[in-house]
Write a protein that holds these residues in place. Structure first.
Motif, PDB file in Angstrom:
ATOM      1  N   CYS A 168       0.859  -1.176   0.000  1.00 36.94           N
ATOM      2  CA  CYS A 168       0.000   0.000   0.000  1.00 36.94           C
ATOM      3  C   CYS A 168       0.899   1.231   0.000  1.00 36.94           C
ATOM      4  N   TYR A 212       0.746   5.105   0.695  1.00 38.10           N
ATOM      5  CA  TYR A 212      -0.149   6.042   1.388  1.00 38.10           C
ATOM      6  C   TYR A 212       0.407   7.459   1.329  1.00 38.10           C
ATOM      7  N   CYS A 260      -1.353  -5.499   3.693  1.00 36.47           N
ATOM      8  CA  CYS A 260      -0.339  -5.041   2.748  1.00 36.47           C
ATOM      9  C   CYS A 260       0.843  -4.453   3.502  1.00 36.47           C
ATOM     10  N   VAL A 291      -1.714  -0.812  -3.753  1.00 39.94           N
ATOM     11  CA  VAL A 291      -2.927  -0.022  -3.556  1.00 39.94           C
ATOM     12  C   VAL A 291      -2.496   1.397  -3.223  1.00 39.94           C
ATOM     13  N   VAL A 303      -9.760  -4.008   0.729  1.00 40.76           N
ATOM     14  CA  VAL A 303      -8.384  -4.181   0.264  1.00 40.76           C
ATOM     15  C   VAL A 303      -7.933  -5.626   0.428  1.00 40.76           C
TER      16      VAL A 303
END
Length: 395
Positions: free
Chosen positions: A88, A90, A126, A177, A382
Motif C-alpha cells: 500500500c 499512502y 499489505c 494499492v 483491500v
C-alpha cells in the motif's frame, strides 16, 4: 469509555474558521500543476512508513476495544502481516504545522499520528509505504493567500519522487494499492493521470486506488471517464484496477458545497464540469447495488497532536483503538445535482451526543471522518482485492 467519536464542540468561531480555510486550500493544491509534470526518478526519500523502519507508525498495535450498540465490549487482536502479498502506498492529508509554504521532510508528531489513524490498519493486508513529502502546510493554507503554482508543483513532485523510489527500489513487481485523503487524494489523482494511466506496466500493478475527499469526477451515471480515462470505479469488492472514492455527508450538500458537487469551488474558480458528477463508491457494500450497508468505524484512542487536535475528540479506552460496529449505515445518494455518501446514524441505545456531526457546516460534510468512519470496510475491501489480484496473477 466513550463508544463513538465526534468533533470537539469548541464553540470558538475563530478556530472553526481556521479549519475551514485549511480544508478549502488543501483541495486546491494540485490546480497549479502543469499537464507536463513528469514522474521524477530521484533517490533519498525520507520514509514515514516502510517495512523494516524503526518506530514505523504503520506497524503499531492494532488491538481494539469493540463496543456494540447495546454497550457490550470485547477485545479484538489483529496481527500485522509482514509477508503480505501486496503493498500500500499512502499519502497523508494536510497536517504540517511548519511556518513555510511547503513543509520540509522532517518526521513530526502530526504526520506520525495521521499515519497511525488512517494507514496502519491496512498493514494487516499489505506492506505500507508512505513517503514524507513537501506538502502545502497549514500555515500557508491559513495565510489568506492563494496557493502558488510553484508550491503546488513542489508538493506533487516531492510525493512523486517517493513513488518513483518505491517502484525502483522496493516494488519488485508486486501489486500496490494507492491510499490518500484530501491533499493526499488529490496528489494521487494527479499521479494516476500523469504516471500510471500512460504506463501499461504500472497500471497493471495497481490493485486499486482509495481516494477519499478528493472530488473524483466521472460522467453522470458512468463508472469511467472524467478524471480518469481508463481507471473505472470499483463496482465490487473483488474488482481490481479500479478506484474507490466518496465524500461523506449527513444530508444533501447544499449548492456551493465544497464536496459532492461537480461545480465545487475547490475544483477551480469558475470551472464548469457539465455532465459530470463526483464519484461515490459505497465502502459498506460488497457490490455497488445502490443500497445501504453497515459501516465499521475504527478510531485511534490517541489524541491528535497540534492545532488539528482542537477540532477532533478521540474516543477513550484501554486499547489503542475503539471500533463501533452498527453505529452507522451508508448509502450513495444522487439527488439535487449532488452525488455523495450519506451517513445515517442508527437509532440504537448509543448516546446520540456521540454521533459525528458536520461541525464545519453542511458545505464541508463529514470530511474529517471520511477515512475512519468506514476504515473497517476499506480494510476488508483491500483484503479481498489483494486475494483477487494475487489469484489473477499467480504464476
Amino acid at each position: 469509555m466513550r463508544q463513538g467519536w465526534r468533533a470537539g464542540a469548541t464553540g470558538e468561531s475563530g478556530r472553526r474558521m481556521r479549519l475551514v480555510a485549511l480544508v478549502s486550500a488543501a483541495a486546491l493544491v494540485v490546480l497549479g500543476l502543469s499537464a507536463g509534470t513528469a514522474l521524477a526518478k530521484k533517490s533519498g526519500t525520507v520514509w514515514l512508513c516502510k517495512p523494516g523502519l524503526k518506530n514505523d507508525p504503520c506497524t503499531q498495535s492494532l488491538t481494539t476495544t469493540v463496543v456494540q450498540t447495546n454497550g457490550e465490549t470485547s477485545e479484538e487482536k489483529t496481527k500485522i502481516d509482514r509477508k503480505a502479498p501486496i503493498d500500500c502506498f499512502y499519502v497523508y492529508p494536510t497536517v504540517s504545522e511548519q511556518p513555510t509554504e511547503n513543509s520540509n521532510l522532517e518526521r513530526e508528531a502530526t504526520e506520525t499520528q495521521v499515519a497511525i489513524d488512517q494507514a496502519s490498519r491496512f498493514s494487516q493486508d499489505c506492506k505500507v509505504y508512505a513517503p514524507m513529502y513537501k506538502q502545502i502546510t497549514l500555515a500557508a493554507l491559513n495565510s489568506g493567500k492563494p496557493t502558488s503554482p510553484a508550491a503546488s508543483a513542489i508538493a506533487f513532485e516531492s510525493m512523486a519522487e517517493g513513488f518513483a523510489e518505491y517502484i525502483d527500489k522496493y516494488n519488485k513487481g508486486r501489486g500496490f494499492v494507492l491510499i490518500g485523503h484530501s491533499q493526499g487524494a488529490l496528489l494521487l489523482k494527479a499521479l494516476i493521470q500523469r504516471a500510471i494511466e500512460p504506463n501499461p506496466a504500472l497500471k497493471k500493478l495497481m490493485v486499486s486506488a482509495v481516494l477519499l475527499g478528493g472530488n473524483v469526477l466521472v460522467p453522470e451515471g458512468q463508472t469511467v471517464g472524467g478524471d480518469f480515462q481508463t481507471v473505472p470505479a470499483c463496482e465490487s469488492a473483488i474488482q481490481t484496477g479500479c478506484v474507490i472514492a466518496y465524500s461523506s455527508f449527513l444530508k444533501e450538500p447544499p449548492e456551493g458545497s465544497f464536496f459532492g458537487r461537480e461545480n465545487s469551488p475547490l475544483l477551480g474558480p469558475g470551472v464548469e464540469n457539465t455532465g459530470k458528477e463526483v464519484l461515490c463508491v459505497n465502502p459498506a457494500l460488497l457490490t455497488q447495488s445502490g443500497g445501504a450497508g453497515a459501516l465499521l468505524p475504527y478510531a485511534s484512542t490517541t489524541p491528535f497532536p497540534g492545532a488539528l487536535g482542537d477540532f477532533q475528540e478521540s474516543p477513550t479506552g484501554s486499547t489503542p483503538w475503539v471500533a463501533s460496529p452498527g453505529e452507522y449505515t451508508a448509502q450513495c445518494h444522487h439527488e439535487g445535482g449532488a452525488s455523495f455518501l450519506q451517513i445515517n446514524p442508527v437509532g440504537t441505545a448509543v448516546d446520540p451526543k456521540e454521533y459525528v456531526k458536520e461541525e464545519l457546516g453542511p458545505d464541508w460534510g463529514l470530511h474529517l471522518y471520511d477515512v475512519n468512519i468506514a476504515l473497517g470496510n476499506l480494510v476488508k475491501t483491500v483484503s479481498l482485492q489483494s486475494q483477487a489480484y494475487t489469484f489473477d496473477n499467480q504464476g
